[in-house]
Motif scaffolding. Structure first.
Motif, PDB file in Angstrom:
ATOM      1  N   GLN A   1     -60.094 112.323  39.248  1.00 23.73           N
ATOM      2  CA  GLN A   1     -59.962 110.852  39.146  1.00 23.73           C
ATOM      3  C   GLN A   1     -61.198 110.360  40.083  1.00 23.73           C
ATOM      4  O   GLN A   1     -61.725 109.321  39.452  1.00 23.73           O
TER       5      GLN A   1
ATOM      6  N   ARG B   1     -64.203 108.211  38.130  1.00 20.58           N
ATOM      7  CA  ARG B   1     -64.567 106.721  38.622  1.00 20.58           C
ATOM      8  C   ARG B   1     -65.893 106.613  38.954  1.00 20.58           C
ATOM      9  O   ARG B   1     -66.420 105.562  38.760  1.00 20.58           O
TER      10      ARG B   1
ATOM     11  N   GLY C   1     -61.189 105.655  42.848  1.00 23.92           N
ATOM     12  CA  GLY C   1     -60.598 106.599  42.105  1.00 23.92           C
ATOM     13  C   GLY C   1     -59.679 107.537  43.137  1.00 23.92           C
ATOM     14  O   GLY C   1     -58.708 107.886  42.571  1.00 23.92           O
TER      15      GLY C   1
ATOM     16  N   GLU D   1     -56.578 105.579  43.072  1.00 18.79           N
ATOM     17  CA  GLU D   1     -55.440 106.108  42.051  1.00 18.79           C
ATOM     18  C   GLU D   1     -54.915 107.202  42.055  1.00 18.79           C
ATOM     19  O   GLU D   1     -53.971 107.534  41.518  1.00 18.79           O
ATOM     20  N   GLY D   2     -55.835 107.986  42.408  1.00 24.28           N
ATOM     21  CA  GLY D   2     -55.396 109.663  42.417  1.00 24.28           C
ATOM     22  C   GLY D   2     -54.435 109.834  43.625  1.00 24.28           C
ATOM     23  O   GLY D   2     -53.528 110.880  43.414  1.00 24.28           O
TER      24      GLY D   2
END
Length: 115
Positions: A44, A48, A97, A100-101
């Motif tokens: 991720q 990104r 990212g 998010e990850g």
């Protein structure tokens, strides 16, 4: 057989089954599911970073090309501005990212930090 996969003969048999055995995660005591979630979180970050970097480089190049028609810009600005904004956006995208990850692996992070 070993020569075909690029390993010297004294390295032993090639790894079978567990793909993560060739990476740093193999040296941890994480389960295969946890290793998969860590790999997905890292993926991720890369996704990104590439999305943010490529988009910002394209937009900044276009903006400089248009601005160059109306304003006298410094020499090499058509190269420097997209590169600088691209590098900054790659960094920001990777950071976004990572956020998010990280939601996929809070228990893995706690396990690794605890040991």
């Amino acid at each position: 057989e070993h020569i075909a996969c690029g390993m010297p003969p004294e390295a032993g048999p090639p790894p079978v089954g567990n793909i993560s055995s060739t990476y740093l995660l193999a040296r941890t005591d994480l389960s295969d599911d946890e290793k998969l979630r860590v790999a997905l979180a890292r993926r991720q970050c890369w996704i990104r970073a590439v999305q943010f970097g490529a988009a910002s480089m394209l937009l900044s190049y276009s903006a400089v090309a248009v601005a160059k028609r109306f304003v006298k810009l410094p020499r090499n600005s058509l190269t420097a501005v997209p590169l600088i904004t691209g590098l900054a956006s790659y960094t920001l995208g990777a950071s976004y990212g990572a956020g998010e990850g990280a939601m996929f692996i809070p228990d893995v992070i706690a396990k690794v930090r605890g040991s």
